[in-house]
Structure formats: C-alpha cells, structure tokens
Design a protein around this motif. Structure first.
Motif, PDB file in Angstrom:
ATOM      1  N   UNK A  28       0.813  -1.216   0.000  1.00  0.00           N
ATOM      2  CA  UNK A  28       0.000   0.000   0.000  1.00  0.00           C
ATOM      3  C   UNK A  28       0.852   1.273   0.000  1.00  0.00           C
ATOM      4  N   UNK A  29       1.779   1.461   0.918  1.00  0.00           N
ATOM      5  CA  UNK A  29       2.565   2.695   0.872  1.00  0.00           C
ATOM      6  C   UNK A  29       3.551   2.750  -0.291  1.00  0.00           C
ATOM      7  N   UNK A  30       3.960   1.594  -0.829  1.00  0.00           N
ATOM      8  CA  UNK A  30       4.836   1.616  -1.996  1.00  0.00           C
ATOM      9  C   UNK A  30       4.058   1.940  -3.258  1.00  0.00           C
ATOM     10  N   UNK A  31       2.768   1.602  -3.281  1.00  0.00           N
ATOM     11  CA  UNK A  31       1.854   1.842  -4.403  1.00  0.00           C
ATOM     12  C   UNK A  31       1.942   0.769  -5.472  1.00  0.00           C
ATOM     13  N   UNK A  32       2.662  -0.305  -5.216  1.00  0.00           N
ATOM     14  CA  UNK A  32       2.715  -1.428  -6.154  1.00  0.00           C
ATOM     15  C   UNK A  32       3.195  -2.664  -5.414  1.00  0.00           C
ATOM     16  N   UNK A  33       2.876  -3.825  -5.999  1.00  0.00           N
ATOM     17  CA  UNK A  33       3.206  -5.084  -5.376  1.00  0.00           C
ATOM     18  C   UNK A  33       4.656  -5.493  -5.588  1.00  0.00           C
ATOM     19  N   UNK A  34       5.019  -6.617  -4.969  1.00  0.00           N
ATOM     20  CA  UNK A  34       6.389  -7.107  -5.064  1.00  0.00           C
ATOM     21  C   UNK A  34       6.779  -7.434  -6.497  1.00  0.00           C
ATOM     22  N   UNK A  35       5.837  -7.890  -7.311  1.00  0.00           N
ATOM     23  CA  UNK A  35       6.148  -8.224  -8.693  1.00  0.00           C
ATOM     24  C   UNK A  35       6.708  -7.052  -9.466  1.00  0.00           C
ATOM     25  N   UNK A  36       6.233  -5.846  -9.161  1.00  0.00           N
ATOM     26  CA  UNK A  36       6.740  -4.647  -9.831  1.00  0.00           C
ATOM     27  C   UNK A  36       8.181  -4.380  -9.406  1.00  0.00           C
ATOM     28  N   UNK A  37       8.453  -4.517  -8.121  1.00  0.00           N
ATOM     29  CA  UNK A  37       9.821  -4.331  -7.634  1.00  0.00           C
ATOM     30  C   UNK A  37      10.744  -5.358  -8.272  1.00  0.00           C
ATOM     31  N   UNK A  38      10.309  -6.585  -8.311  1.00  0.00           N
ATOM     32  CA  UNK A  38      11.131  -7.664  -8.849  1.00  0.00           C
ATOM     33  C   UNK A  38      11.462  -7.427 -10.318  1.00  0.00           C
ATOM     34  N   UNK A  39      10.471  -7.052 -11.133  1.00  0.00           N
ATOM     35  CA  UNK A  39      10.717  -6.861 -12.559  1.00  0.00           C
ATOM     36  C   UNK A  39      11.546  -5.612 -12.834  1.00  0.00           C
ATOM     37  N   UNK A  40      11.447  -4.616 -11.963  1.00  0.00           N
ATOM     38  CA  UNK A  40      12.158  -3.354 -12.194  1.00  0.00           C
ATOM     39  C   UNK A  40      13.592  -3.380 -11.685  1.00  0.00           C
ATOM     40  N   UNK A  41      13.899  -4.250 -10.722  1.00  0.00           N
ATOM     41  CA  UNK A  41      15.191  -4.201 -10.044  1.00  0.00           C
ATOM     42  C   UNK A  41      16.064  -5.424 -10.315  1.00  0.00           C
ATOM     43  N   UNK A  42      15.664  -6.255 -11.257  1.00  0.00           N
ATOM     44  CA  UNK A  42      16.487  -7.393 -11.639  1.00  0.00           C
ATOM     45  C   UNK A  42      16.786  -7.304 -13.127  1.00  0.00           C
ATOM     46  N   UNK A  43      17.816  -8.012 -13.571  1.00  0.00           N
ATOM     47  CA  UNK A  43      18.248  -7.895 -14.951  1.00  0.00           C
ATOM     48  C   UNK A  43      19.075  -6.641 -15.141  1.00  0.00           C
ATOM     49  N   UNK A  44      19.299  -6.228 -16.394  1.00  0.00           N
ATOM     50  CA  UNK A  44      20.081  -5.018 -16.660  1.00  0.00           C
ATOM     51  C   UNK A  44      19.409  -3.778 -16.062  1.00  0.00           C
ATOM     52  N   UNK A  45      20.181  -2.982 -15.345  1.00  0.00           N
ATOM     53  CA  UNK A  45      19.671  -1.773 -14.703  1.00  0.00           C
ATOM     54  C   UNK A  45      20.475  -0.584 -15.217  1.00  0.00           C
TER      55      UNK A  45
END
Length: 542
Positions: free
Chosen positions: A205-222
């Motif tokens: 809720x305070x992040x405004x998105x679920x763990x899946x969004x964090x996982x897809x955005x912060x793994x792989x090429x950054x």
C-alpha cells in the motif's frame, strides 16, 4: 495569498486560440500504441536493438505530422547511460541474531548497486533500523539524529511517516506523499549519511505497487546516468526486502517489528541498532552506451526562442519476468499510449499552423530507470529552461471511456492549474482531487525532472468518475490495472479500448499548449511551491 494575476492575464491573451482544437485522430492513437506495444518492439528497453526500431518509428511519425528536427538539425539528443547487470548474486545473510538467516535474491529481496564497479561486497555490515530514513531540517525531522551509520546497512520504511493519515494534514502532508517518501530520496539520504547499504522494506500500500513490480524493475540489466566519478559517492548496495522477510529479520534480532514501525511515525524517533550483521556479494557486468531522447519542433513565428513543451517517455522494461511464458513487458498503456498522444498532438498543432512561440515535442528515454532521459534533458537542455514557458507531460492515457473529472497530479503548485480549470469546465467536467495521493505520482514521471529545475509542467490524469459506471467502475479498473498489468507482460494493446476519454484529455492538453504558445505571459509556481525560487532565478538570467 496566492497571486493569480499573471496566469489570468496569460489566459486572456491566449484563450481565443484555445477555444477550438482540430480533431485529434483516434486512428493515430490506436496505430501508434498498437505498433509500439507489439512484440516486434520487444518492450522498448533503452540501449537494446529495440531502441533503434522504436526511435525510427517515432521520428517517422513526427516528420509525417509536420515537425522538424529539434536539436540543431537532428531528431536526437544523446543520453549517456551505463548499464549494470548483477550476476552470481549471493543470498543476503544475517548473522549475530538468535539464529542465522539467508534471504534469497528475487524471492525475498532485490539488491544492486549504483557504483560502477565489477564486484560488490558487503561483509558483516552492522544493521540499523532508521525508520523512514528522512532528514528534513525544515520540518524538524531527523531519523539519523544521534546515530553514525557510516559503513553500516540501514533498513528503511517506504513512504512518509504520516501516510496512513486519511486527510492532507500532518508533518509530511498527511496522505499525500512527499519526495521524502520516495525510494530515490531514501537511497540518496542513506548515501549522504555514509551507509554502506540501504534496504527498503516493501509494503504494497505505501509503496503503491506489489512485489512483482519491484522484482521486474530491479532485476536484470539496470540503467543509470553515466557521469564522471562512476557514482562512487553512493552506497555500495541498495535494494528492497519483502515485508515478511523484514519481520523475520526483526524477530531473529529480538526486536518488536510492529512497535518499531509505530515509533517511526513520530517526531523524535531514534534509530535502533538491530544487533545483527549483513553480508552479500555479486558480480556486475558493465556496459556503457548512449540512449536517445527524440526532439521534434514546430517553430514559432514571432518568438521562436520561447518554448512550450509536450513530453512522453517512449521506453519500457523490455524483456522481464515471464508470466505464462510471456517475457515481453510491452508497455501498451505505459507508455506507448503517451507517445501516441504526443504524435496526435503534433498532428493537431501542425494542422492548426505555427504558433507565436515554438512548440517542442519530446520523446524521452529511460523514464522507467529513474527519469533519466528527462533528467539529462533538464540538466543539458536543448532550449534554455529560462526560455521554456511550460508544458504538458503524458504518461498513460485514459482508455476506459469519458470521465466526468480530471485529476491534477500534484495540485496546488503552479499557475498552469488556473489555465486548465476553464478548459476542463468547458467540457462539462470538474477538477478532482487525487484519489490515491499516497502513491506520490507527482514524483514518478518526467515532469518532475523539469519541475525540479523550475519549469512548470502540467501532469493530469482522467479521474475515476467514469460516465459509464461512475467512480466504482473507475476505481475497479485502476486497481485491476495496478494489480494485474502495471509493469507486467499483461500491459498489452486491446482493440476494445475506448479512446473517447483520451481525446477529452488530449483536447485539454492541446488547448493549454496553444494558450501558452500564442500567449505572452510566463506562468510560475505559487510562492509557497518548492520550485518557485529556481524558476525565478532562471527567468531573471534571461
């Protein structure tokens, strides 16, 4: 008291031109979105072969619309980026508590670095809970007071201390997130404090998105901006930890997680050493390569050196975590639709003929990597920011049908709002408050890069009060998108989308842009806005 006279004079000078707008092409909106969101474009990740195809298509559509190359005869502005890909990532191991812990990469946490180094090692780093990780002297708040975190690993809560307040009253604006609540600030402040690592606890809720969004955005090429110094002033490691993992960490450290989270909400909170140590290591593959912003212009007739901006980011996540075998994050709504709006507005403005001021259309790169394309343009502007009147940023159009309202994201900051209000009312609509101000949307799209350096940029969203179904239908659709499509392979083009709501909003954006481009005034931030001083300084230098 806010002084609205400059904005009202500007409205009077430009309103005539804004009363009518050429028809905005629904075919253009569909065609551009369908094309850029197709699998052929592979999710439009910057610095990949898909970028070349994406840029060629956008330039072709801009030229077809009647724009000219906007950067000294070129359609492009190079944006130097460096790409880091973490491999052989060890678990985050915790020692010194009741029993050792090991948090698995991707499942329990994501971790990476801003430092451009081939190898990252965190070894036996003492962990400290620093609450919301905020140092805000003007608010009398310092979560780092009395603690030395140099070389240590700080554990941080997402959002502001008062995010659960349902009103807009509180030390950090109540329900409305401030920049202090955003993850980039928390990592920036941790680095300023000398922390070796900074780990944010994820809470949906305070992040405004679920763990899946964090996982897809912060793994792989950054990606990050390629700057002198290779970001060695940043913490060695930055990342996110699942809330359930954080609760296990605190329990093993003999700490009451709920009690410490409650304590962190209040002024005077003191950071708490957890009595445990963290270790992690991984290898970084480094690749330096420039991406590109696209710059098209409709030159002005009387004051061509004065600029009105339209912007939308063209990038998305590219290849991402597969869902049911699909590993392309197509980014149809986010933000192929915004680029479609950019092209449709270019067509309409060109059809209406040149305005007195120049109108520039920016297709920006690497928004998904932290607003990098807009940040680079704002810091290295093709056209001086002191000569940039203002503009409109688009990030996700309304494809749900007409709405009775329009939301001004970050309302109460600039005189552009005065110009927009009668344009919205002329459509029989109203300006509505943000339904979820705790998400901090104002700080999450490209307009923020311009705002930080003084340029008033309007960022709006269709409200949730849909003509078909009212607010219940609008909220249901918004929640469904965040839960099931945002930053996931399911954000795909749908032939059933209703573009009439997008046309509503784009008509307002057209009229606002034309008002600015045919007017003579200079809208400003309100006197109490955090961007007012830098705007006044940049204008005074002209």
């Amino acid at each position: 008291m806010r002084i609205l006279l400059p904005a009202l004079l500007l409205l009077a000078s430009g309103a005539a031109a804004a009363q009518t707008a050429p028809a905005l092409s629904v075919d253009t909106l569909k065609d551009v979105t369908r094309t850029l969101a197709s699998d052929d474009y592979e999710g439009r990740a910057p610095t990949t072969p898909a970028e070349t195809k994406t840029l060629a298509y956008i330039v072709a559509r801009m030229a077809q619309a009647g724009l000219k190359p906007g950067n000294k005869g070129s359609w492009y502005q190079d944006v130097p980026l460096v790409e880091l890909t973490a491999t052989d990532v060890s678990p985050l191991t915790i020692t010194g508590g009741k029993t050792p812990l090991a948090f698995e990469y991707r499942k329990d946490l994501v971790i990476g670095t801003y430092q451009v180094v081939p190898r990252t090692v965190i070894q036996d780093s003492e962990m400290v809970f620093v609450g919301y990780g905020i140092h805000a002297p003007e608010r009398g708040w310092n979560d780092y007071a009395g603690v030395d975190v140099k070389g240590k690993t700080v554990v941080i809560l997402i959002n502001d201390p008062d995010w659960q307040t349902m009103t807009l009253d509180g030390p950090f604006g109540g329900r409305a997130m401030t920049y202090y609540g955003r993850w980039p600030y928390k990592f920036e402040e941790a680095a300023r404090q000398g922390a070796a690592a900074a780990i944010i606890i994820h809470d949906t809720e305070p992040a405004a998105y679920g763990w899946g969004v964090v996982q897809s955005s912060w793994t792989g090429p950054v990606l990050q901006q390629d700057t002198p110094g290779d970001h060695m002033d940043q913490s060695k490691a930055v990342g996110w930890l699942q809330q359930s993992a954080a609760q296990a960490l605190f329990a093993r450290a003999g700490k009451d997680y709920a009690a410490l989270v409650e304590a962190a909400k209040h002024k005077g909170f003191k950071a708490v050493p957890l009595g445990v140590k963290a270790s992690a290591r991984w290898t970084n593959t480094i690749r330096r390569q420039a991406s590109k912003n696209v710059v098209g212009i409709l030159p002005g007739t009387e004051r061509p050196d004065e600029i009105v901006l339209y912007s939308a980011h063209w990038d998305h996540l590219g290849r991402c975590d597969a869902v049911n075998g699909d590993d392309i994050c197509n980014g149809a709504l986010d933000n192929a639709s915004g680029v479609a709006g950019l092209i449709a507005l270019a067509e309409a403005q060109a059809k209406a003929g040149p305005a007195k001021r120049s109108i520039v259309f920016l297709g920006l790169t690497a928004e998904e990597s932290g607003l990098l394309g807009s940040k680079y343009y704002a810091e290295n502007p093709v056209y001086p920011l002191g000569k940039t009147v203002g503009g409109v940023n688009m990030d996700g159009l309304n494809v749900l049908g007409p709405a009775r309202d329009l939301v001004v994201v970050g309302a109460g900051k600039s005189e552009l709002e005065v110009l927009v209000k009668p344009l919205v009312e002329a459509q029989g609509r109203v300006i509505a408050a943000e339904p979820s101000p705790e998400k901090g949307s104002y700080y999450r799209s490209d307009h923020f890069s311009f705002a930080k350096l003084g340029v008033p940029m309007f960022y709006g969203k269709a409200g949730q009060d849909l003509v078909a179904g009212g607010t219940a239908a609008g909220k249901k659709a918004a929640d469904d998108y965040i839960a099931h499509r945002y930053h996931k392979p399911q954000d795909e083009f749908d032939e059933r989308w209703d573009w009439s709501g997008a046309v509503q909003d784009l008509t307002v954006y057209y009229q606002l842009g034309r008002t600015l481009a045919d007017g003579a005034g200079w809208p400003n931030w309100y006197p109490d806005a955090e961007f007012r001083a830098v705007r006044d300084k940049s204008r005074a230098a002209q």
